[in-house]
Design a protein around this motif. Sequence first.
Motif, PDB file in Angstrom:
ATOM      1  N   UNK A  18      45.661  38.065  35.094  1.00  0.00           N
ATOM      2  CA  UNK A  18      44.784  38.954  34.358  1.00  0.00           C
ATOM      3  C   UNK A  18      43.358  38.478  34.395  1.00  0.00           C
ATOM      4  N   UNK A  19      42.493  39.169  33.675  1.00  0.00           N
ATOM      5  CA  UNK A  19      41.078  38.854  33.714  1.00  0.00           C
ATOM      6  C   UNK A  19      40.650  37.963  32.575  1.00  0.00           C
ATOM      7  N   UNK A  20      41.444  37.851  31.556  1.00  0.00           N
ATOM      8  CA  UNK A  20      40.963  37.176  30.363  1.00  0.00           C
ATOM      9  C   UNK A  20      41.681  35.898  30.020  1.00  0.00           C
ATOM     10  N   UNK A  21      42.441  35.329  30.945  1.00  0.00           N
ATOM     11  CA  UNK A  21      43.112  34.077  30.664  1.00  0.00           C
ATOM     12  C   UNK A  21      44.508  34.303  30.126  1.00  0.00           C
ATOM     13  N   UNK A  22      44.935  33.435  29.191  1.00  0.00           N
ATOM     14  CA  UNK A  22      46.296  33.481  28.679  1.00  0.00           C
ATOM     15  C   UNK A  22      46.546  34.780  27.925  1.00  0.00           C
ATOM     16  N   UNK A 117      31.884  38.633  36.025  1.00  0.00           N
ATOM     17  CA  UNK A 117      32.289  37.308  36.497  1.00  0.00           C
ATOM     18  C   UNK A 117      33.796  37.113  36.506  1.00  0.00           C
ATOM     19  N   UNK A 118      34.557  38.180  36.313  1.00  0.00           N
ATOM     20  CA  UNK A 118      36.012  38.071  36.328  1.00  0.00           C
ATOM     21  C   UNK A 118      36.532  38.245  37.749  1.00  0.00           C
ATOM     22  N   UNK A 119      37.375  37.329  38.184  1.00  0.00           N
ATOM     23  CA  UNK A 119      37.847  37.338  39.572  1.00  0.00           C
ATOM     24  C   UNK A 119      38.866  38.434  39.841  1.00  0.00           C
ATOM     25  N   UNK A 120      39.768  38.677  38.892  1.00  0.00           N
ATOM     26  CA  UNK A 120      40.928  39.529  39.168  1.00  0.00           C
ATOM     27  C   UNK A 120      40.565  40.947  39.599  1.00  0.00           C
TER      28      UNK A 120
END
Length: 232
Positions: A18-22, A117-120
């Motif tokens: 995902x884009x936001x981590x856990x 700046x989110x990779x996914x």
Amino acid sequence: MAAVAVAATLSACTHMPGTGGADGNLPGAVRDGKALLESGQLDAALAELQKAPDDPDSLYYQGRVWAKKAESAPLPTPEPPPNPVPRGWQAPPPPEFKPEEIQAAQLYEKAIAARPASAAPHLALGQLLAPHAAHQYALAEDAARHKKPAAPAPPLPIDAGVDRVIREYQAAMQADPTSPAPVEEIIRFGRRVGRLDAAEAGFKEMVRRKKERETAEPLARYGDFLAEEKKD
């Protein structure tokens, strides 16, 4: 072949992070929608995700839902021929994109705009567009090889050019300096569409990232690439 490549790429998107981590950091509706997506309940996932319509993670996962829907969706029905058929009339080429793919791409673009700046979403968008960019490249190469003009086609609803795909993979690499996925994708895509500069940049990044692991595998692959593709 193009349809098989599209299906394989869309399937790969379902395994991206995902884009936001856990998951614990996700809003409740997004976390529940993600779980429904991963269990294959696409309509229920979409309904849940739309409870957080402007959340960047929700936009990304909504894009994945539509990309998954595109795997089994048919291409739009072509327009019937005119009646009577004019002399020299040729049927237009089939649409490049399914409506579900367009929806997925637009949602990925919104996710990127909300969190650049989110990779996914960069990676997912590159993977979604790559088969179409490769198809357009193959058509142009075939026309050049046979010294004939490319068949006229309506403008694409989305920028699916080779440069666009490479930019998305580059953005994903920059946003996530640990994931091997965008590195592998830019290498594969660059070789497929004759952009050896992009493929070589991917190999160099792979070597740079794996120096600390003291493994010779990236250097060996890079050496094979130079010998086989660039003849260096």
